[in-house]
Design a protein around this motif. Structure first.
Motif, short mmCIF file in Angstrom:
data_model
loop_
_atom_site.label_atom_id
_atom_site.label_comp_id
_atom_site.label_asym_id
_atom_site.label_seq_id
_atom_site.Cartn_x
_atom_site.Cartn_y
_atom_site.Cartn_z
N ARG A 1 39.40 32.27 46.17
CA ARG A 1 38.24 32.72 45.42
C ARG A 1 38.17 34.22 45.26
NH1 ARG A 1 32.12 33.18 47.52
NH2 ARG A 1 33.13 34.99 48.45
N ASN A 2 38.42 34.96 46.33
CA ASN A 2 38.26 36.42 46.27
C ASN A 2 39.25 37.06 45.31
OD1 ASN A 2 36.17 36.29 48.09
ND2 ASN A 2 37.44 36.73 49.87
N ILE A 3 40.50 36.59 45.33
CA ILE A 3 41.49 37.13 44.40
C ILE A 3 41.13 36.75 42.97
CG2 ILE A 3 43.92 37.08 43.72
CD1 ILE A 3 43.40 38.61 46.29
N LEU A 4 40.67 35.53 42.77
CA LEU A 4 40.26 35.12 41.43
C LEU A 4 39.14 36.02 40.90
CD1 LEU A 4 40.25 31.22 41.77
CD2 LEU A 4 41.93 32.65 40.59
N LEU A 5 38.12 36.24 41.71
CA LEU A 5 37.01 37.10 41.28
C LEU A 5 37.49 38.52 40.98
CD1 LEU A 5 34.24 35.90 43.74
CD2 LEU A 5 34.29 35.53 41.26
N GLN A 6 38.44 38.97 41.75
CA GLN A 6 38.98 40.32 41.57
C GLN A 6 39.76 40.45 40.27
OE1 GLN A 6 41.29 42.21 44.92
NE2 GLN A 6 42.98 42.04 43.45
N ASP B 1 31.30 24.93 46.75
CA ASP B 1 30.31 26.00 46.92
C ASP B 1 30.67 27.28 46.17
OD1 ASP B 1 28.88 24.31 48.51
OD2 ASP B 1 29.50 25.21 50.41
N ASP B 2 31.94 27.43 45.82
CA ASP B 2 32.38 28.64 45.13
C ASP B 2 32.19 28.55 43.62
OD1 ASP B 2 33.32 29.82 47.52
OD2 ASP B 2 35.16 28.64 47.39
N ILE B 3 31.87 27.37 43.11
CA ILE B 3 31.81 27.17 41.66
C ILE B 3 30.78 28.08 40.97
CG2 ILE B 3 31.23 25.53 39.83
CD1 ILE B 3 32.56 23.36 41.45
N PRO B 4 29.54 28.19 41.47
CA PRO B 4 28.54 29.00 40.74
C PRO B 4 28.98 30.44 40.49
CG PRO B 4 27.46 27.63 42.37
CD PRO B 4 28.93 27.49 42.61
N ILE B 5 29.53 31.10 41.50
CA ILE B 5 29.90 32.50 41.32
C ILE B 5 31.09 32.64 40.38
CG2 ILE B 5 31.43 32.59 43.36
CD1 ILE B 5 30.40 35.45 43.82
N LEU B 6 32.01 31.67 40.40
CA LEU B 6 33.15 31.72 39.50
C LEU B 6 32.73 31.42 38.06
CD1 LEU B 6 35.79 30.04 41.81
CD2 LEU B 6 36.00 32.32 40.80
N LYS B 7 31.84 30.46 37.89
CA LYS B 7 31.35 30.14 36.54
C LYS B 7 30.56 31.31 35.96
CE LYS B 7 29.78 26.00 35.57
NZ LYS B 7 29.06 24.72 35.65
N GLU B 8 29.77 31.97 36.80
CA GLU B 8 29.00 33.12 36.33
C GLU B 8 29.92 34.24 35.87
OE1 GLU B 8 25.56 36.21 37.96
OE2 GLU B 8 26.46 34.75 39.32
N LYS B 9 30.96 34.49 36.65
CA LYS B 9 31.92 35.55 36.28
C LYS B 9 32.64 35.19 34.99
CE LYS B 9 34.46 39.26 36.99
NZ LYS B 9 33.89 40.63 36.94
N CYS B 10 33.08 33.94 34.88
CA CYS B 10 33.78 33.50 33.68
C CYS B 10 32.87 33.56 32.46
CB CYS B 10 34.33 32.09 33.87
SG CYS B 10 35.76 32.01 34.96
N SER B 11 31.61 33.19 32.63
CA SER B 11 30.66 33.22 31.52
C SER B 11 30.48 34.64 31.01
CB SER B 11 29.32 32.65 31.97
OG SER B 11 28.37 32.71 30.93
N SER B 12 30.46 35.61 31.92
CA SER B 12 30.31 37.01 31.52
C SER B 12 31.50 37.50 30.71
CB SER B 12 30.11 37.90 32.76
OG SER B 12 31.33 38.03 33.48
N PHE C 1 38.49 26.29 31.68
CA PHE C 1 37.67 27.12 30.78
C PHE C 1 38.42 27.35 29.47
CE2 PHE C 1 36.37 28.17 35.06
CZ PHE C 1 35.00 28.34 34.99
N LEU C 2 37.67 27.59 28.42
CA LEU C 2 38.23 27.98 27.12
C LEU C 2 37.80 29.40 26.78
CD1 LEU C 2 37.75 24.80 24.88
CD2 LEU C 2 39.82 25.56 26.06
#
Length: 282
Positions: free
Chosen positions: A217-222, A245-256, A275-276
């Motif tokens: 997760r951390n590398i993905l967010l980075q 549990d990591d889905i919300p923060i990853l989806k939020e980042k991807c949405s941005s 994701f597309l």
């Protein structure tokens, strides 16, 4: 003269998913081989490379959600390939793709990937790799350019070529994974895969139709911004290596980043997301 190894018998409670997390962390501090047990796992490291403080800074030992204890002893050198062959069975994903070792019989499924993982992750047995294979099987890769980020054994890049990809780049920061991926690419007679040792900084100036990232997760967010920057409009991003549990923060980042969530797979607490890309790269 045979090398002297230290054998660690780790007791992990609860075993799932923390045994997999511990294994990954131990690999980062020099452990060479693992064997799963009923209560956790056995880990092996050469005595000359052992650091008494190596385990102190590992997240697994500080995580309040898991209890880990261990015993250690000295052992003579083990034939790791022989031990691995005893415990590695072929896997079949959705009846369409077989991941097997060179010593297994030829598969009868539509697709076959031959992998000798050695110290690299990516035999298809781990839930995240299994789900990524499922997502790839359902993705149109014909004449597409693909990135396999954190490629491990190269299994996903190899499958991408077999599914019709025009070209694939496979990247891993780990030297052993880099070398192992090169071997597996050759073993599968792939002609359109380039393997690189490094991180997301290698992506500058690149463009892809499909980006695969099976990391933590951390590398993905980075690195998500870098993945989005090289993903063509309408391109597909496949992510795994994390939990529900990591889905919300990853989806939020991807949405941005204007990456639109379309699909989720789940297997034993691990998840994979699709994701597309809705925006044009610059």
């Amino acid at each position: 003269m045979s090398a002297i190894y230290l054998e660690f018998d780790f007791k992990v409670s609860p075993k799932t998913p923390f045994t997999d997390i511990l294994m990954a962390e131990l690999g980062s501090v020099g452990f060479e081989s693992f064997e799963e047990t009923e209560e956790g796992l056995m880990g092996y490291i050469q005595k000359e490379f052992w650091n008494e403080n190596a385990l102190q800074d590992l997240y697994s030992f500080e995580n309040p959600l898991v209890e880990i204890s261990y015993e250690q002893r000295e052992v003579e050198q083990v034939n790791w390939n022989e031990e691995w062959e005893k415990n590695f069975d072929p896997i079949v994903v959705d009846g369409r793709c077989t991941v097997r070792a060179p010593f297994h019989e030829k598969a009868t499924t539509e697709y076959e990937v031959i992998i000798e993982p050695k110290m690299s992750f990516g035999t298809g047995h781990h839930e995240t790799t299994h789900m990524m294979i499922q997502l790839l099987l359902d993705t149109d890769l014909k004449e597409k350019d693909v990135l396999d980020m954190g490629c491990g054994t190269g299994v996903l890049a190899i499958l991408a070529e077999k599914l019709g990809a025009r070209h694939a780049d496979a990247i891993d920061i780990d030297r052993w994974c880099y070398e192992n991926s090169l071997e597996n690419v050759e073993r599968n007679s792939c002609r359109n895969i380039d393997v690189y040792e490094g991180d997301a900084n290698l992506l500058e100036g690149k463009e892809y139709d499909v980006v695969i990232a099976n990391i933590n997760r951390n590398i993905l967010l980075q690195d998500l911004e870098k993945y989005a920057a090289v993903l063509r409009k309408g391109g597909v991003l496949l992510l795994s290596g994390f939990y529900e549990d990591d889905i919300p923060i990853l989806k939020e980042k991807c949405s941005s980043l204007k990456l639109n969530f379309t699909q989720k797979l789940e297997k034993n607490l691990w998840v994979a997301l699709k994701f597309l890309n809705l925006r044009q790269i610059h």
